[in-house]
Design a protein around this motif. Structure first.
Motif, PDB file in Angstrom:
ATOM      1  N   UNK A  76       0.821  -1.202   0.000  1.00 53.80           N
ATOM      2  CA  UNK A  76       0.000   0.000   0.000  1.00 53.80           C
ATOM      3  C   UNK A  76       0.850   1.244   0.000  1.00 53.80           C
ATOM      4  N   UNK A  77       2.127   1.092  -0.456  1.00 57.41           N
ATOM      5  CA  UNK A  77       3.060   2.193  -0.603  1.00 57.41           C
ATOM      6  C   UNK A  77       3.437   2.806   0.726  1.00 57.41           C
ATOM      7  N   UNK A  78       3.617   1.972   1.747  1.00 54.53           N
ATOM      8  CA  UNK A  78       4.174   2.400   3.011  1.00 54.53           C
ATOM      9  C   UNK A  78       5.519   1.723   3.177  1.00 54.53           C
ATOM     10  N   UNK A  79       6.299   2.205   4.121  1.00 57.04           N
ATOM     11  CA  UNK A  79       7.641   1.673   4.305  1.00 57.04           C
ATOM     12  C   UNK A  79       7.847   1.258   5.745  1.00 57.04           C
ATOM     13  N   UNK A  80       8.366   0.027   5.957  1.00 61.37           N
ATOM     14  CA  UNK A  80       8.811  -0.379   7.271  1.00 61.37           C
ATOM     15  C   UNK A  80      10.278  -0.008   7.390  1.00 61.37           C
ATOM     16  N   UNK A  81      10.665   0.676   8.460  1.00 63.64           N
ATOM     17  CA  UNK A  81      12.044   1.074   8.650  1.00 63.64           C
ATOM     18  C   UNK A  81      12.673   0.220   9.726  1.00 63.64           C
ATOM     19  N   UNK A 102       2.140   1.587 -12.755  1.00 61.69           N
ATOM     20  CA  UNK A 102       2.216   0.251 -12.186  1.00 61.69           C
ATOM     21  C   UNK A 102       2.602   0.308 -10.727  1.00 61.69           C
ATOM     22  N   UNK A 103       2.173  -0.710  -9.955  1.00 56.87           N
ATOM     23  CA  UNK A 103       2.500  -0.774  -8.534  1.00 56.87           C
ATOM     24  C   UNK A 103       4.000  -0.849  -8.332  1.00 56.87           C
ATOM     25  N   UNK A 104       4.701  -1.530  -9.237  1.00 52.53           N
ATOM     26  CA  UNK A 104       6.149  -1.642  -9.096  1.00 52.53           C
ATOM     27  C   UNK A 104       6.812  -0.272  -9.174  1.00 52.53           C
ATOM     28  N   UNK A 105       6.333   0.579 -10.080  1.00 51.94           N
ATOM     29  CA  UNK A 105       6.889   1.925 -10.194  1.00 51.94           C
ATOM     30  C   UNK A 105       6.524   2.753  -8.974  1.00 51.94           C
ATOM     31  N   UNK A 106       5.293   2.613  -8.490  1.00 55.97           N
ATOM     32  CA  UNK A 106       4.883   3.338  -7.298  1.00 55.97           C
ATOM     33  C   UNK A 106       5.758   2.955  -6.108  1.00 55.97           C
ATOM     34  N   UNK A 107       6.043   1.656  -5.977  1.00 57.48           N
ATOM     35  CA  UNK A 107       6.898   1.209  -4.893  1.00 57.48           C
ATOM     36  C   UNK A 107       8.311   1.750  -5.055  1.00 57.48           C
ATOM     37  N   UNK A 108       8.722   1.937  -6.280  1.00 53.73           N
ATOM     38  CA  UNK A 108      10.076   2.408  -6.547  1.00 53.73           C
ATOM     39  C   UNK A 108      10.266   3.850  -6.112  1.00 53.73           C
ATOM     40  N   UNK A 109       9.236   4.693  -6.261  1.00 49.21           N
ATOM     41  CA  UNK A 109       9.436   6.109  -5.934  1.00 49.21           C
ATOM     42  C   UNK A 109       8.865   6.519  -4.588  1.00 49.21           C
ATOM     43  N   UNK A 110       8.004   5.708  -3.982  1.00 51.30           N
ATOM     44  CA  UNK A 110       7.308   6.146  -2.771  1.00 51.30           C
ATOM     45  C   UNK A 110       8.268   6.506  -1.640  1.00 51.30           C
ATOM     46  N   UNK A 111       9.360   5.775  -1.510  1.00 52.65           N
ATOM     47  CA  UNK A 111      10.285   6.033  -0.405  1.00 52.65           C
ATOM     48  C   UNK A 111      10.968   7.398  -0.523  1.00 52.65           C
ATOM     49  N   UNK A 112      10.967   7.963  -1.714  1.00 53.11           N
ATOM     50  CA  UNK A 112      11.596   9.264  -1.909  1.00 53.11           C
ATOM     51  C   UNK A 112      10.844  10.381  -1.188  1.00 53.11           C
ATOM     52  N   UNK A 113       9.578  10.138  -0.849  1.00 49.01           N
ATOM     53  CA  UNK A 113       8.753  11.153  -0.193  1.00 49.01           C
ATOM     54  C   UNK A 113       8.740  11.020   1.325  1.00 49.01           C
ATOM     55  N   UNK A 114       9.398  10.017   1.861  1.00 52.85           N
ATOM     56  CA  UNK A 114       9.438   9.821   3.315  1.00 52.85           C
ATOM     57  C   UNK A 114      10.528  10.716   3.887  1.00 52.85           C
ATOM     58  N   UNK A 115      10.136  11.733   4.670  1.00 49.34           N
ATOM     59  CA  UNK A 115      11.151  12.654   5.181  1.00 49.34           C
ATOM     60  C   UNK A 115      11.814  12.087   6.431  1.00 49.34           C
ATOM     61  N   UNK A 116      13.032  12.530   6.732  1.00 51.35           N
ATOM     62  CA  UNK A 116      13.780  11.998   7.879  1.00 51.35           C
ATOM     63  C   UNK A 116      13.018  12.170   9.191  1.00 51.35           C
TER      64      UNK A 116
END
Length: 294
Positions: A76-81, A102-116
């Motif tokens: 669902x385009x979330x990230x476990x850290x 595609x979901x694969x592309x969404x998964x590829x870029x979603x982590x770029x939006x997670x701020x520190x």
């Protein structure tokens, strides 16, 4: 020993050893020296049932991807850290973009939006009571000189050489919420088209992608604070000349503001509404039809 053919060896089990130490199996895959298998799509199967892809990620059996930084991409385009946190979903306060990728592309870029994580404390948490949000005095203002017409000026094909931001970043005014929302909605397509970083047209230098999500989430808190500030002022005005019963009712509302989280949803029959919707009732403007239906 098997027959040697053109630098290869055929083994008794029908497999073929090649000069690079790998074995071809009957299903078109190749076994490598480390016990993994190469598949026809360029991926490698590992002994634990996962697959390595060309971008250094691994497919896990639960549909997630392990990345080189120890995080896992979720469907669902979330990230476990690694610290047990889960990164926010794409467009956490708005509906997903209508762009069909595609979901694969969404998964590829979603982590770029997670701020520190160090920037979390600068955004009021959604469960923070409304009264506490109203007392949050260090929220930056919106820069209303920027409009959605400036959208194209925020994306650039130049690389950002760092994941950090300038020292004065936290002191800068924010793009209006309507603009940061549009930036989020168009980010997927912009990234797909080759955008490499974000650029605030008011300042020099490039910024990492995560500032878009930061602008948006902080902008949501600022916009909500503005709405509740108007509601609080209206309530205070109503109490000045209120009789005993009305004054008691208004005091009860103020007590609720010290409990309700500003970014939460209601429960029970009004579960379709957010807490923010209650601010609409604290004004002299006509009630909207959707609230009557709720």
């Amino acid at each position: 020993m098997g027959d040697r053919r053109m630098g290869e060896w055929e083994t008794g089990d029908g497999r073929r050893e090649t000069g690079d130490g790998r074995r071809e199996t009957g299903d078109g895959r190749r076994e490598t020296g480390d016990g993994r298998r190469e598949t026809g799509d360029g991926r490698r199967e590992t002994g634990d049932g996962r697959r390595e892809t060309g971008d250094g990620r691994r497919e896990t059996g639960d549909g997630r991807w392990e990345t080189g930084d120890g995080r896992r991409e979720m469907g669902e385009r979330r990230w476990e850290t690694g610290d047990g946190r889960m990164g926010p979903p794409m467009n956490s306060f708005i509906q997903d973009s209508a762009i069909d990728l595609s979901l694969d592309l969404q998964q590829h870029y979603a982590h770029l939006l997670v701020f520190p994580q160090c920037y979390d404390s600068f955004i009021p948490a959604p469960h923070l009571p409304i009264s506490a949000l109203l007392n949050f005095t260090n929220l930056p203002p919106f820069d209303h000189s920027l409009t959605v017409a400036d959208l194209h000026r925020f994306f650039t094909s130049e690389h950002c050489v760092t994941n950090d931001v300038p020292a004065d970043f936290l002191d800068r005014s924010l793009p209006p919420l309507s603009l940061s929302t549009q930036l989020l909605n168009t980010f997927s397509q912009a990234y797909h088209d080759g955008v490499k970083s974000v650029k605030d047209p008011r300042f020099l230098g490039n910024l990492p992608f995560w500032v878009v999500q930061y602008w948006h989430d902080l902008g949501c808190a600022i916009a909500v604070k503005e709405r509740w500030s108007l509601a609080r002022d209206w309530l205070s005005g109503q109490r000045e000349n209120a009789d005993t019963d009305l004054a008691a009712a208004i005091d009860e509302v103020f007590s609720s503001l010290r409990v309700l989280g500003w970014g939460t949803t209601l429960r029970g029959p009004a579960a379709a509404l957010q807490v923010l919707d209650l601010a609409e009732f604290l004004s002299s403007t006509p009630m909207k039809g959707r609230f009557i239906d709720a």
